[in-house]
Scaffold this active site. Structure first.
Site, PDB file in Angstrom:
ATOM      1  N   VAL A 181      -5.165  11.671  -7.360  1.00 20.39           N
ATOM      2  CA  VAL A 181      -5.138  12.561  -8.602  1.00 20.39           C
ATOM      3  C   VAL A 181      -3.831  12.543  -9.417  1.00 20.39           C
ATOM      4  O   VAL A 181      -3.861  13.146 -10.301  1.00 20.39           O
ATOM      5  CB  VAL A 181      -5.456  14.004  -7.993  1.00 20.39           C
ATOM      6  CG1 VAL A 181      -6.834  14.222  -7.277  1.00 20.39           C
ATOM      7  CG2 VAL A 181      -4.264  14.232  -6.927  1.00 20.39           C
ATOM      8  N   ALA A 223       4.894   6.651  -5.121  1.00 21.74           N
ATOM      9  CA  ALA A 223       3.872   6.882  -4.375  1.00 21.74           C
ATOM     10  C   ALA A 223       2.706   7.534  -5.272  1.00 21.74           C
ATOM     11  O   ALA A 223       3.017   7.724  -6.464  1.00 21.74           O
ATOM     12  CB  ALA A 223       4.157   8.130  -3.411  1.00 21.74           C
ATOM     13  N   ASP A 258      13.948  19.099  -9.383  1.00 19.25           N
ATOM     14  CA  ASP A 258      12.903  18.622 -10.271  1.00 19.25           C
ATOM     15  C   ASP A 258      11.936  19.571 -10.639  1.00 19.25           C
ATOM     16  O   ASP A 258      10.816  19.249 -10.531  1.00 19.25           O
ATOM     17  CB  ASP A 258      12.226  16.983  -9.623  1.00 19.25           C
ATOM     18  CG  ASP A 258      11.726  16.416 -10.880  1.00 19.25           C
ATOM     19  OD1 ASP A 258      12.115  16.757 -11.953  1.00 19.25           O
ATOM     20  OD2 ASP A 258      10.765  15.644 -10.465  1.00 19.25           O
ATOM     21  N   ALA A 285       2.667   7.872  -9.424  1.00 17.17           N
ATOM     22  CA  ALA A 285       4.256   7.633  -9.828  1.00 17.17           C
ATOM     23  C   ALA A 285       4.686   6.283  -9.385  1.00 17.17           C
ATOM     24  O   ALA A 285       3.736   5.437  -8.745  1.00 17.17           O
ATOM     25  CB  ALA A 285       5.109   8.827  -9.468  1.00 17.17           C
ATOM     26  N   SER A 286       6.088   6.116  -9.537  1.00 18.59           N
ATOM     27  CA  SER A 286       6.553   4.807  -9.277  1.00 18.59           C
ATOM     28  C   SER A 286       6.676   4.395  -7.777  1.00 18.59           C
ATOM     29  O   SER A 286       6.609   3.351  -7.534  1.00 18.59           O
ATOM     30  CB  SER A 286       7.819   4.708  -9.844  1.00 18.59           C
ATOM     31  OG  SER A 286       9.002   5.690  -9.573  1.00 18.59           O
ATOM     32  N   VAL A 329      -0.884  10.323  -4.953  1.00 13.77           N
ATOM     33  CA  VAL A 329      -1.363  11.598  -4.208  1.00 13.77           C
ATOM     34  C   VAL A 329      -2.832  11.681  -4.287  1.00 13.77           C
ATOM     35  O   VAL A 329      -3.407  11.454  -5.253  1.00 13.77           O
ATOM     36  CB  VAL A 329      -0.620  12.992  -4.778  1.00 13.77           C
ATOM     37  CG1 VAL A 329      -1.434  14.132  -3.988  1.00 13.77           C
ATOM     38  CG2 VAL A 329       0.545  13.158  -4.776  1.00 13.77           C
TER      39      VAL A 329
END
Length: 523
Positions: free
Chosen positions: A129, A135, A289, A132-133, A137
């Site tokens: 869903v 990992a 973040d 990213a660089s 999800v």
């Protein structure tokens, strides 16, 4: 020698991408030596036409080069002391989004991590869903007491550790060469910057550490009425896989759905700002973040944060510094704000407290002449760091990360309530911390902690005295017998130093030749 050639090749490719995206056109060549100025002019020969003047060039270049450079850009966004405030804001636009890796690889990674078939770990396992660089999800289900429960499963990308290692080695090589030939690079401590990035990436490569950060924040915020974090499923968490509670709240990115659900935007902005300040001051541990994609709001009205790969910490001294600085500006007590800087050791004692207070007044007074919605706490800290640089205040990376996070949190809060009074919102949290830690209870706890420290020191005195006697005896023996180096040892040291110098010179020439070759071939 081979490693040097590999580093030069990778860095040359990156330099070409920067040149194509027009990044070199954003660099002022004046501070650089003639050779570097020539390299910048050559680089601009490859610049492709663009309609914009500044926006997006650096971010586009970093995203083209690869995930390691995206992560570097995100990290440098927290270091305006290195790249400058304008460039830091440009780098904040970087989006760490990539296509997901294949479902079969994700399932194989889970089976390998837990050493059992996938269906023995999860009752169901859906497609990615988000990716990213480092990992991605997946949404999955687990059986718990005969009932199925939704979970989010974060999985490291295959071979991501090797990919980052190669690029980080190249970053270290580049930092060493730059520090060897540039005083400015040594002042900015580029080697230390790369080392910090390496540690940060290493922590993100072990999802057990992210789970630990999530668990620590859950413990800290257990009684917070406005904020919580997902629960960790430790039985399904390993170095490569992190399983946590699935959050069904509304993402703060989904403005339309928030409006349809009649979310109170004014109250939401308050929760964002006060939660961030409470975590920073009370706990000394904050989510670093806090962009809208990492924040959700539940039906109960509580904020839920996800993605704990980047966290910030503040020690007791830093928390007291932050609280007293903010409180001092709220009360317009600039002399006290100046004293706090000297007490913390951030400003060298040879400077004048009164002169520093005068400089702080130049920051604070314009703020109090503006309306509440025009006052930015993040802007205040930015101006504060600019002024303190004039008084030889050394770079404080933890405070820079705090400032960067405050910029993001404040921006998100004001996007929901443009008229948000930052100071009125912050005052209860800051005052609560001041009363708790600097009031009578805090002073009593300080005395108790001081007594405990003194007790530990006294308890260790006999062992310390014994070690001191041993050291003195060894020094006496050394001075009595003398320290001798054989001719062979002296010659070996000389050969090692000459060999090091030869490789260093060869590396510099290789970098230069590679850049010239790239210019000639690609023109």
């Amino acid at each position: 020698m081979i490693a040097t050639i590999v580093h030069v090749a990778r860095l040359t490719r990156a330099a070409y991408v920067f040149a194509r995206e027009g990044v070199f056109g954003l660099v002022d060549p004046a501070p650089f030596p003639p050779a570097a100025q020539l390299a910048l002019r050559l680089g601009r020969m490859f610049e492709r036409p663009r309609s914009d003047v500044f926006l997006g060039r650096v971010a586009a270049a970093l995203q083209r080069i690869g995930p390691s450079y995206v992560k570097l850009g995100q990290f440098l966004a927290t270091r305006p002391d290195v790249v400058g405030l304008g460039m830091a804001r440009e780098l904040e636009r970087l989006q760490d989004r990539l296509p997901p890796f294949p479902q079969a690889e994700a399932e194989a990674a889970i089976a390998a991590a837990f050493e059992r078939p996938l269906n023995q770990t999860y009752a169901s396992f859906g497609p990615a869903v988000a990716a990213a660089s480092i990992a991605q999800v997946h949404r999955a289900e687990v059986d718990q007491a005969g009932q199925r429960r939704l979970v989010a499963v974060k999985i490291l990308r295959p071979k991501v550790a090797h990919s980052f290692k190669v690029d980080l080695d190249a970053f270290r090589f580049a930092a060493r060469q730059m520090e060897a030939i540039s005083e400015e690079a040594r002042r900015l401590r580029l080697g230390e910057v790369v080392a910090t990035l390496t540690r940060s990436v290493a922590m993100e490569m072990d999802l057990r550490l992210e789970a630990a950060a999530l668990s620590e924040m859950a413990q800290n915020t257990a009684d917070d009425p406005d904020f919580r974090v997902p629960a960790i499923d430790w039985d399904r968490t390993s170095q490569e896989v992190l399983t946590m509670e699935w959050i069904d709240g509304i993402s703060l990115n989904d403005r339309d759905k928030l409006e349809t659900s009649h979310v109170d935007f004014v109250d939401l902005s308050r929760k964002i700002m006060q939660s961030f300040l409470r975590h920073s001051l009370r706990d000394g541990f904050f989510h670093a973040d806090m962009h809208p994609g990492n924040l959700f709001i539940e039906d109960s009205g509580r904020l839920v944060a996800v993605d704990f790969g980047i966290m910030g910490r503040l020690g007791t001294k830093e928390r007291r510094f932050l609280a007293e600085v903010l409180y001092g500006f709220i009360r317009r007590d600039y002399h006290r704000v100046a004293e706090v800087h000297f007490e913390a050791g951030y400003v060298p004692p040879h400077h004048s407290v009164d002169n520093f207070a005068q400089a702080l007044r130049a920051i604070g007074e314009p703020i109090h002449n503006r309306t509440a919605q025009e006052i930015s706490m993040a802007r205040l800290l930015s101006l504060l760091f600019e002024v303190t640089a004039l008084f030889d205040m050394q770079t404080r990376p933890e405070l820079l990360l705090l400032q960067k996070t405050m910029v993001v949190a404040e921006g998100v809060a004001r996007s929901f309530d443009p008229r948000l009074d930052i100071w009125t919102t912050a005052e209860p949290v800051v005052r609560e911390w001041m009363e708790r830690n600097l009031g009578p209870i805090g002073k009593i706890e300080g005395v108790v902690n001081g007594a405990n420290v003194l007790g530990r020191i006294l308890a260790g005195m006999p062992a310390l005295a014994g070690r001191a006697v041993t050291l003195l005896e060894r020094m006496d023996a050394l001075t009595r017998n003398g320290l001798l180096l054989s001719p062979e040892s002296i010659d070996a040291v000389g050969r090692s130093e000459r060999r090091h110098n030869r490789w260093f010179t060869a590396g510099i020439w290789l970098i230069g030749l590679a850049l010239v070759a790239a210019v000639w071939i690609l023109r």
